[in-house]
Design an enzyme around this catalytic site. Structure first.
Site, PDB file in Angstrom:
ATOM      1  N   GLY A 135     -15.577 -14.000   7.510  1.00  0.00           N
ATOM      2  CA  GLY A 135     -17.042 -14.715   7.669  1.00  0.00           C
ATOM      3  C   GLY A 135     -16.955 -16.216   6.604  1.00  0.00           C
ATOM      4  CD  GLN A 176     -12.075 -10.255  13.114  1.00  0.00           C
ATOM      5  OE1 GLN A 176     -11.193 -10.216  13.642  1.00  0.00           O
ATOM      6  NE2 GLN A 176     -11.210 -11.372  11.987  1.00  0.00           N
ATOM      7  CG  ASN A 232     -13.389 -19.746  14.687  1.00  0.00           C
ATOM      8  OD1 ASN A 232     -13.823 -19.392  14.030  1.00  0.00           O
ATOM      9  ND2 ASN A 232     -13.653 -18.702  16.031  1.00  0.00           N
ATOM     10  CG  ASP A 245     -13.003 -19.061   9.314  1.00  0.00           C
ATOM     11  OD1 ASP A 245     -13.145 -19.131  10.738  1.00  0.00           O
ATOM     12  OD2 ASP A 245     -12.751 -18.953   8.453  1.00  0.00           O
TER      13      ASP A 245
HETATM   14  O1  MRU Z   1     -11.182 -13.916   9.355  1.00  0.00           O
HETATM   15  P1  MRU Z   1     -12.346 -13.704   9.234  1.00  0.00           P
HETATM   16  O2  MRU Z   1     -13.036 -12.409  10.087  1.00  0.00           O
HETATM   17  O3  MRU Z   1     -12.558 -13.942   7.940  1.00  0.00           O
HETATM   18  O4  MRU Z   1     -12.718 -14.895  10.346  1.00  0.00           O
HETATM   19  C1  MRU Z   1     -14.405 -15.205  10.654  1.00  0.00           C
HETATM   20  C2  MRU Z   1     -13.638 -16.132  11.990  1.00  0.00           C
HETATM   21  O5  MRU Z   1     -13.038 -16.915  12.239  1.00  0.00           O
HETATM   22  C3  MRU Z   1     -15.554 -16.865  11.924  1.00  0.00           C
HETATM   23  O6  MRU Z   1     -15.501 -16.981  13.783  1.00  0.00           O
HETATM   24  C4  MRU Z   1     -15.380 -17.934  10.974  1.00  0.00           C
HETATM   25  O7  MRU Z   1     -15.716 -17.595  10.006  1.00  0.00           O
HETATM   26  C5  MRU Z   1     -16.743 -18.404  11.823  1.00  0.00           C
HETATM   27  S1  MRU Z   1     -18.038 -17.033  10.606  1.00  0.00           S
HETATM   28  C6  MRU Z   1     -19.446 -17.531  11.170  1.00  0.00           C
END
Ligand code: MRU
Length: 334
Positions: A56, A187, A237, A227
């Protein structure tokens, strides 16, 4: 965030510092177990970001800040540490923002633990404000959809997309949340549904492919995290976000993106220039270490997609809610 245990509720952050170690909830173990791991070497923190022990965008940023703190405490070369930590994952802007933030504080003589704690606290207070602005959009009886996990686990505490949901629920509003499972790493199912359950918020997990089905039946708003948000309002994202934004446009459903300033990258002009992380095909072809795909079939596994600005109703930030054309206001007073 509230974590229910046999001995009552305890308050926990996703990432913190304790007695010389960077501590984090091992998000790969959720929802079955709350396992806390600690690292005293910055290289191990970089590896924990890479292997998604923590994940995240803002939590990755905080872990990176604490990684820089460990590097400074151990007298490592800060240029090399910056390079190594930044190499952990390519897409989330927060990783790069946090490393640069810490680099400049450490070079100017800041005490490492204080500086990294300050970074984590700053992210949490921004998330609180995102929650305050965003919760005004949520009304009693609404159906809200989210994707991936943009909750406290993803942001040290509180969340970005889940912050308005948390705040609105705490204020007594009653509504329903669809959490899409988020293949391949789940997730949405394993982390978002867990967080909503800890808070007692009404929700259901839906398969990613059921999003349009439920939108047609009546979803009032969609909120995701991000992201990386580029200068023109395009944003990266979790893979599957773009599909939801297209379907939302089709059904006329408002689509909001919640993110703090650390996720905005005004040096990148548009989403075309965002580097999309490609992860192991095993995340797609295997489950719990067992192959579920036919032998010999390869898989492709882009971790993120880019949603164009034109599909975004508004960005919920710590400075207020802005349309894609006004996002530079997030930089006011920075
Ligand atoms: O691969 P991840 O689990 O790190 O991806 C996370 C996401 O895409 C979230 O939606 C994004 O980081 C926003 S978190 C506040």
């Amino acid at each position: 965030m509230k974590v229910r245990t046999e001995n009552g509720n305890i308050d926990m952050r996703a990432v913190w510092f304790d007695r010389g170690k960077v501590m984090m909830i091992d998000q790969r173990e959720l929802p079955h177990k709350v396992v806390v791991v600690g690292f005293d070497d910055y290289g191990d923190v970089a590896e924990a970001i890479r292997n998604m022990t923590t994940r995240g965008a803002p939590s990755i940023g905080a872990a990176a800040a604490y990684g820089m703190c460990l590097a400074a405490l151990s007298g490592f070369d800060l240029d090399l540490a910056s390079k190594n930590i930044k190499a952990a994952r390519p897409t989330a802007n927060d990783l790069f923002f946090a490393v640069d933030h810490m680099y400049s504080l450490l070079r100017n003589g800041s005490e490492p633990v204080e500086a990294a704690n300050g970074y984590a606290d700053m992210i949490v207070s921004k998330c609180e404000r995102i929650g305050e602005y965003g919760s005004q959009l949520i009304k009693n009886g609404m159906k809200v959809m989210t994707h991936c996990n943009a909750g406290a686990l993803a942001t040290v505490d509180v969340g970005t997309a889940l912050a308005p949901i948390r705040k609105a629920w705490a204020a007594g509003k009653r509504f329903f949340v669809y959490a899409s499972e988020t293949r391949p790493r789940l997730q949405g199912m394993q982390l978002t549904a867990w967080e909503l359950g800890q808070e007692g918020i009404n929700h259901a997990i839906i398969p990613d492919g059921a999003s349009a089905y439920y939108m047609e039946k009546g979803v009032d708003m969609i909120i995701t995290g991000a992201d990386r948000i580029t200068a023109n309002g395009d944003f990266a994202n979790k893979i599957g976000t773009f599909d939801k934004a297209i379907a939302a446009k089709h059904f006329g459903i408002p689509f909001y993106v919640a993110a703090p300033v650390s996720t905005f990258d005004f040096d990148t002009m548009s989403g075309e220039d965002i580097i999309i992380e490609q992860r192991s095909e095993k995340e797609v072809t295997e489950m719990y270490g067992m192959r579920i795909a036919p032998a010999g079939s390869p898989a492709l596994n882009p971790a993120f997609d880019v949603t164009p600005a034109e599909l975004v109703t508004g960005f919920i930030t710590e400075k207020g809610i802005f349309g894609p054309k006004d996002i530079r206001k997030v930089m006011d007073d920075e």
